[in-house]
Design a protein around this motif. Sequence first.
Motif, PDB file in Angstrom:
ATOM      1  N   SER A  54       0.833  -1.206   0.000  1.00  0.00           N
ATOM      2  CA  SER A  54       0.000   0.000   0.000  1.00  0.00           C
ATOM      3  C   SER A  54       0.862   1.249   0.000  1.00  0.00           C
ATOM      4  CB  SER A  54      -0.911   0.015   1.235  1.00  0.00           C
ATOM      5  OG  SER A  54      -1.806  -1.079   1.225  1.00  0.00           O
ATOM      6  N   SER A  57      -0.596   7.083   1.190  1.00  0.00           N
ATOM      7  CA  SER A  57      -1.947   7.640   1.114  1.00  0.00           C
ATOM      8  C   SER A  57      -2.993   6.574   1.399  1.00  0.00           C
ATOM      9  CB  SER A  57      -2.176   8.249  -0.273  1.00  0.00           C
ATOM     10  OG  SER A  57      -3.503   8.720  -0.400  1.00  0.00           O
ATOM     11  N   GLN A  58      -2.778   5.383   0.877  1.00  0.00           N
ATOM     12  CA  GLN A  58      -3.721   4.290   1.140  1.00  0.00           C
ATOM     13  C   GLN A  58      -3.680   3.879   2.605  1.00  0.00           C
ATOM     14  OE1 GLN A  58      -2.097   1.664  -1.859  1.00  0.00           O
ATOM     15  NE2 GLN A  58      -3.892   1.936  -3.201  1.00  0.00           N
ATOM     16  N   GLY A  61      -5.782   6.265   4.638  1.00  0.00           N
ATOM     17  CA  GLY A  61      -7.209   6.046   4.499  1.00  0.00           C
ATOM     18  C   GLY A  61      -8.007   7.296   4.828  1.00  0.00           C
TER      19      GLY A  61
END
Length: 731
Positions: A54, A57-58, A61
């Motif tokens: 990931s 940014s992922q 969340g």
Amino acid sequence: VTAGGDSLYNAHHPRLLFTSEELPGLRAKVTDGGYDDDAYEFVRDLAENAYASSSPSQLMGSYSALSSMPNLGLAAHLATPLDTASIRIGRDLTVYIAENFDVDGDEANSGLRLRALALGYDMFFADAPDSVRSLVRDEIISYMAHMTTDYLYKVVFTWRPYLANHSAMFAGPLGMASICLRDEADPELLDNSMNLADAIIDSLLTYQFDPGGVYKEGCLYGAWTMRQLVYYFHARKRYDGFDYAANPVIRAAETWFAYELLPVGYGKTNNLNDSSYFTAPLALHGSYFAWAQWNWSSGLSAWIWEHTSGPYGPDYGSSADKAATVLWNTATEPLQPDSLLPPSRLWEDGGLFYYRTGWQNGFNSRDVVLSFYSGKFHGGHAQEDQNSFTLYAYGEKFAIDHGAGRTSKQSESHNIVFVDGAGQHNAGSSIGTDGRIESYLLSDFADYVMGDATAAYTTCSEFNAPGWPFAWCDWSWGYVGANPVLHARRRVFVVRDADTPPFFVITDDMDKDGSAHEYQWRLHTSINNTVDMSTNPIRIGATSADLDVHLLFPDYSATAIGTEDYYNDTADPNSTLLKLAFNGVNPRFAVLLFPFDATVASPVVSRELHPWGYACRLDWGGGMRDVIIGNHSGGTVLWGTDSLLTDASVAIVRTEGAHVTRHLLVDATVFAYGGVDHVRFLDAAATCALAGDVVQIDREDAVFRLLDTGIEAVECRGESVPFVSAAGYLF
């Protein structure tokens, strides 16, 4: 003050969730079997698979790494040897937040980012270049410096109606940051940060929590608020010994949460206020229940955890607080709530009442659960639901609410009374309305609670007055929907004697302005239920149980009865809306609700209307009967062949043969039966109840004469009231 190298950093970190000395114990904890072991394996899998692929940014969340940051820390430090890959991911994520965001006027997201920064700095920078540590440390300092001096943080969110869950979202992280950087930043700044965090938490505990633990924004935001705070509580106790777990309000919250769980199972909670049925919020934000196990070996919280986040609830995976489970879930034996909690509970300050026959052992149960709400708004989320109630019984949804949403917050979604097609004043998004518990009495025979929602129909909260709490505050966008009334009082009665199945009486005393209007009594039932309006009682049919709705007053033949499909525009269940409409000055609705299934023997119910009000008799067989008197006259009435005489506004009397064995009298000075005085209040009216050998009264200074039927105690709000006995009476 600067970190000055690895030796100083390593002397102080990690310190928020655990220390290096505590790691062997934690490693043993998550490898000895139990729910914490399962949670740790889940966290390890996230770190090795989902998190490893990931982007920062992922990983952030929607909630600024709320779950991923502590998960990465546990995955890294509980591994043997340390999981350097998770440390790298956690460090990169922390640096990403520091480089790409700054503290700003978004108090909620700024607070969440500060939480992530503090946790990240604490766990992932042992071998980082000092320049990188300085980058993150300086960013944390900038947050603390801003929050402790900025008007928004230091002032605005300490005042109602701004004081709410958003206050907790930066107060908890601010406290954590002040501990994280001890000996690495200006001591005055660190003290100011902790002091502000503690002051906000104290205000929340004073205003947004009932002394008995109810969080006034509802179940969802109660769990969410605790998720923001318990990590600070944990770090604080380990830092200087200050133990928030010793606070009686914080400890009492678990009791309230237990009542909010519905018997339908799967972690579902009553969707009052902005709390959703669909999301099962206690499963999504179960931090408090794990923390309570760690701090006071709470068997009640262990039971709640099992029925929300555990085997009897939904698993929200990476969105749930798995880190709390790893850290704090223990092998504490779950204790069934009904072994600890009474069937009825009133939180007077919170405006909330619950009655329930019990709690499920497994996924679900057929327990009967009734809630009633009429409380003062103190800030944050609110709905137009003063004097509303819900009823679940025998596995079915008979009277439901609608949770969070633009439509579901409105009066149309609640079980209240409308006047001329309109409900209560607009509420929601920090616009609130006020109800209050005006009077109550709880006894082993029957409970009585009266809510006053006059203000809720008439106006908005005092905390939405022009220029409150600051001159620049403008709440005028919410000044719509007023429906002024002279009074709007709802009485709820729960008859819960062990000899009969529970039933409920809802009465409404509502007058708009002394002239005739259309009043509409409204009940939302599951859209899957059927409604037969052809006779009185109205029969609400469900798959495995039914609800009889007896209209006691006004006259059934003079009442317009109808239904409509109601769609709440949320994921929560929709409803069929039952409407009882009557044109008059003050219709004084009185409705008896009797839920039953194949295991319940129904009484024979008869109803009478009189110039002074109504009488209802429930014959249970074997010579046992209940009589309900609704006295609207303001004086003394005489009813029946047994000459029941009383001036109580409502009387519920149980007889066996010719003998009175139980009673509940509201605002009475006299009650006689068969020509024999049973109750006299000689100074002023009082509310009282006889159950077995105990009489409950609502005034400790009442001057009384009670027929001595074997009475052993007279009590007021749990305190003994002294009396003397003479000539067959107690004085």
